[in-house]
Design a protein around this motif. Sequence first.
Motif, short mmCIF file in Angstrom:
data_model
loop_
_atom_site.label_atom_id
_atom_site.label_comp_id
_atom_site.label_asym_id
_atom_site.label_seq_id
_atom_site.Cartn_x
_atom_site.Cartn_y
_atom_site.Cartn_z
N LEU A 25 0.82 -1.21 0.00
CA LEU A 25 0.00 0.00 0.00
C LEU A 25 0.85 1.25 0.00
CD1 LEU A 25 -2.85 -1.01 2.48
CD2 LEU A 25 -3.05 -0.63 0.02
N ALA A 26 1.94 1.24 0.75
CA ALA A 26 2.84 2.40 0.79
C ALA A 26 3.45 2.64 -0.59
CB ALA A 26 3.92 2.19 1.83
N VAL A 27 3.86 1.58 -1.27
CA VAL A 27 4.44 1.72 -2.61
C VAL A 27 3.40 2.27 -3.58
CG1 VAL A 27 5.35 0.41 -4.58
CG2 VAL A 27 6.23 0.00 -2.28
N CYS A 28 2.16 1.78 -3.49
CA CYS A 28 1.11 2.27 -4.39
C CYS A 28 0.83 3.75 -4.16
CB CYS A 28 -0.17 1.46 -4.18
SG CYS A 28 -0.07 -0.21 -4.85
N CYS A 29 0.73 4.13 -2.88
CA CYS A 29 0.44 5.53 -2.57
C CYS A 29 1.58 6.44 -3.02
CB CYS A 29 0.18 5.70 -1.08
SG CYS A 29 -1.36 4.94 -0.54
N CYS A 30 2.81 6.02 -2.77
CA CYS A 30 3.96 6.84 -3.16
C CYS A 30 4.05 6.97 -4.67
CB CYS A 30 5.25 6.25 -2.59
SG CYS A 30 5.39 6.45 -0.81
N SER A 31 3.80 5.90 -5.38
CA SER A 31 3.88 5.96 -6.84
C SER A 31 2.76 6.83 -7.40
CB SER A 31 3.85 4.57 -7.46
OG SER A 31 2.62 3.93 -7.21
N LEU A 36 1.28 11.85 -10.02
CA LEU A 36 0.53 13.10 -10.07
C LEU A 36 1.45 14.30 -10.12
CD1 LEU A 36 -2.41 12.37 -7.62
CD2 LEU A 36 -2.56 12.66 -10.09
N ALA A 37 2.55 14.25 -9.39
CA ALA A 37 3.51 15.37 -9.41
C ALA A 37 4.13 15.51 -10.79
CB ALA A 37 4.58 15.14 -8.34
N VAL A 38 4.49 14.39 -11.41
CA VAL A 38 5.09 14.44 -12.76
C VAL A 38 4.06 14.93 -13.77
CG1 VAL A 38 6.02 12.98 -14.62
CG2 VAL A 38 6.82 12.70 -12.27
N ALA A 39 2.83 14.44 -13.68
CA ALA A 39 1.78 14.87 -14.60
C ALA A 39 1.48 16.36 -14.42
CB ALA A 39 0.52 14.05 -14.39
N GLY A 40 1.48 16.82 -13.18
CA GLY A 40 1.23 18.23 -12.93
C GLY A 40 2.34 19.10 -13.46
N SER A 41 3.58 18.69 -13.29
CA SER A 41 4.70 19.49 -13.78
C SER A 41 4.77 19.46 -15.31
CB SER A 41 6.01 19.00 -13.18
OG SER A 41 6.32 17.71 -13.66
N ALA A 42 4.24 18.43 -15.93
CA ALA A 42 4.23 18.34 -17.38
C ALA A 42 3.02 19.05 -17.99
CB ALA A 42 4.25 16.88 -17.82
N GLY A 43 2.12 19.54 -17.13
CA GLY A 43 0.95 20.25 -17.62
C GLY A 43 -0.16 19.34 -18.12
N LEU A 44 -0.18 18.09 -17.66
CA LEU A 44 -1.18 17.14 -18.14
C LEU A 44 -2.47 17.19 -17.34
CD1 LEU A 44 1.16 14.09 -18.77
CD2 LEU A 44 0.26 15.70 -20.45
#
Length: 47
Positions: A25-31, A36-44
């Motif tokens: 669960l920790a791995v799923c939440c962290c990923s 989301l951070a990568v998608a947000g920084s990419a403007g997606l």
Amino acid sequence: MTDEEQPAARRGPTWLILLVVAAALAVCCCSTVIGLAVAGSAGLLGR
């Protein structure tokens, strides 16, 4: 094995299973957060 020894032998695997589930669960939440951070920084995310 007597009846008194059996529950003690089962406690180890039960805690191991709970630990593995918690780690998964920790791995799923962290990923998810990283994705989301990568998608947000990419403007997606449309912001």
